[in-house]
Each structure stands twice: as C-alpha cells, then as structure tokens.
Design a protein around this motif. Structure first.
Motif, PDB file in Angstrom:
ATOM      1  N   ILE A  39       0.837  -1.208   0.000  1.00  0.00           N
ATOM      2  CA  ILE A  39       0.000   0.000   0.000  1.00  0.00           C
ATOM      3  C   ILE A  39       0.869   1.254   0.000  1.00  0.00           C
ATOM      4  CG2 ILE A  39      -1.625   1.342   1.401  1.00  0.00           C
ATOM      5  CD1 ILE A  39      -2.896  -1.361   2.204  1.00  0.00           C
ATOM      6  N   ALA A  40       1.933   1.246   0.803  1.00  0.00           N
ATOM      7  CA  ALA A  40       2.819   2.412   0.872  1.00  0.00           C
ATOM      8  C   ALA A  40       3.507   2.661  -0.472  1.00  0.00           C
ATOM      9  CB  ALA A  40       3.863   2.218   1.973  1.00  0.00           C
ATOM     10  N   SER A  42       2.433   1.743  -3.430  1.00  0.00           N
ATOM     11  CA  SER A  42       1.408   2.203  -4.373  1.00  0.00           C
ATOM     12  C   SER A  42       1.073   3.668  -4.149  1.00  0.00           C
ATOM     13  CB  SER A  42       0.143   1.363  -4.233  1.00  0.00           C
ATOM     14  OG  SER A  42       0.407   0.024  -4.547  1.00  0.00           O
ATOM     15  N   ALA A  43       0.944   4.059  -2.891  1.00  0.00           N
ATOM     16  CA  ALA A  43       0.606   5.450  -2.577  1.00  0.00           C
ATOM     17  C   ALA A  43       1.722   6.391  -3.022  1.00  0.00           C
ATOM     18  CB  ALA A  43       0.337   5.605  -1.087  1.00  0.00           C
ATOM     19  N   LEU A  44       2.974   5.996  -2.778  1.00  0.00           N
ATOM     20  CA  LEU A  44       4.100   6.841  -3.204  1.00  0.00           C
ATOM     21  C   LEU A  44       4.162   6.936  -4.724  1.00  0.00           C
ATOM     22  CD1 LEU A  44       6.898   5.736  -0.720  1.00  0.00           C
ATOM     23  CD2 LEU A  44       5.692   7.917  -0.777  1.00  0.00           C
ATOM     24  N   LEU A  46       1.634   6.663  -6.784  1.00  0.00           N
ATOM     25  CA  LEU A  46       0.517   7.497  -7.210  1.00  0.00           C
ATOM     26  C   LEU A  46       0.802   8.970  -6.945  1.00  0.00           C
ATOM     27  CD1 LEU A  46      -2.321   7.593  -8.350  1.00  0.00           C
ATOM     28  CD2 LEU A  46      -3.204   7.271  -6.050  1.00  0.00           C
ATOM     29  N   ALA A  47       1.395   9.272  -5.804  1.00  0.00           N
ATOM     30  CA  ALA A  47       1.723  10.663  -5.482  1.00  0.00           C
ATOM     31  C   ALA A  47       2.756  11.210  -6.454  1.00  0.00           C
ATOM     32  CB  ALA A  47       2.237  10.768  -4.052  1.00  0.00           C
ATOM     33  N   SER A  50       1.037  11.744  -9.798  1.00  0.00           N
ATOM     34  CA  SER A  50       0.151  12.900  -9.755  1.00  0.00           C
ATOM     35  C   SER A  50       0.945  14.203  -9.823  1.00  0.00           C
ATOM     36  CB  SER A  50      -0.686  12.872  -8.478  1.00  0.00           C
ATOM     37  OG  SER A  50      -1.532  11.747  -8.478  1.00  0.00           O
TER      38      SER A  50
END
Length: 119
Positions: A39-40, A42-44, A46-47, A50
């Motif tokens: 999850i971490a 993936s979030a990084l 995505l950030a 973006s």
C-alpha cells in the motif's frame, strides 16, 4: 531415530518455503507487513505520478497562454496592416475618381483639365 526423508528440490527450495507456525500468528503479521508495504509503495507511486502530471498540466497551460498571446499579437499586426492597406486603397480610389471626374468635366465643357480642376 526418526529422520524425515529429504524434501524434493533439496536444501534451497526447502529454505524458500514458508515455515509452519503452529500458532499462525507469525504468518498473519508477515502478511500485514507485506500488505502495508504494498500500500505504501502504491501510494508513493501514485503521489509521484500525480505530481508529474500536475507539472505537465501546468506547463501545457503556460505554453497555451504563450501561444495565444503570440497569435493575438500576430492578428493585431495583421489587422493593422489590413487597415493601412484599405486606407491606401480608398485614397487611391478617391484620387482616381477625382481625376476621371476632372477629365469628364473637361471633355463635356470643352476645357482643359487644369481649367476643369479649378472649377
């Protein structure tokens, strides 16, 4: 002696197999850690995606504004040139019409063009 027969694949594959935890807690904790890590990451990702997308969009807007400004400047110059050309054409047409009127008056009244222009 109670020996187990060797596992298929030898020592290397047996080392890669998960160990059996009689309580089952070790595997649950490990699954949670792996899930949290995924999850971490993936979030990084995505950030970061973006942010680069946002930067690209900002650059696109700036380029579009610069292109629009250049086009407006070019149109303004084109309109100014067209207005000047139209003004010159009107002046030339007026001069030509006055000359023709003077010639016609001179022919009709039997005068010279100088005498007709003085009337």
């Amino acid at each position: 002696m109670n020996q187990k027969p060797p596992e298929p694949g030898g020592f290397i594959l047996s080392a890669l197999r998960p160990r059996q935890d009689p309580s089952g807690k070790g595997l649950q904790i490990m699954r949670k850690i792996v899930l949290a890590s995924a999850i971490a990451v993936s979030a990084l990702g995505l950030a970061a995606c973006s942010e680069s997308t946002e930067d690209a969009a900002g650059d696109t807007v700036e380029n579009a504004a610069a292109d629009t400004e250049a086009n407006v400047d070019a149109m303004g110059e084109g309109i100014e040139d067209a207005a000047n050309d139209t003004g010159e054409a009107v002046d030339n047409a007026t001069d030509a019409a006055e000359e023709e009127a003077t010639e016609a008056e001179a022919d009709i009244q039997g005068e010279t063009e100088t005498e007709a222009a003085a009337d």
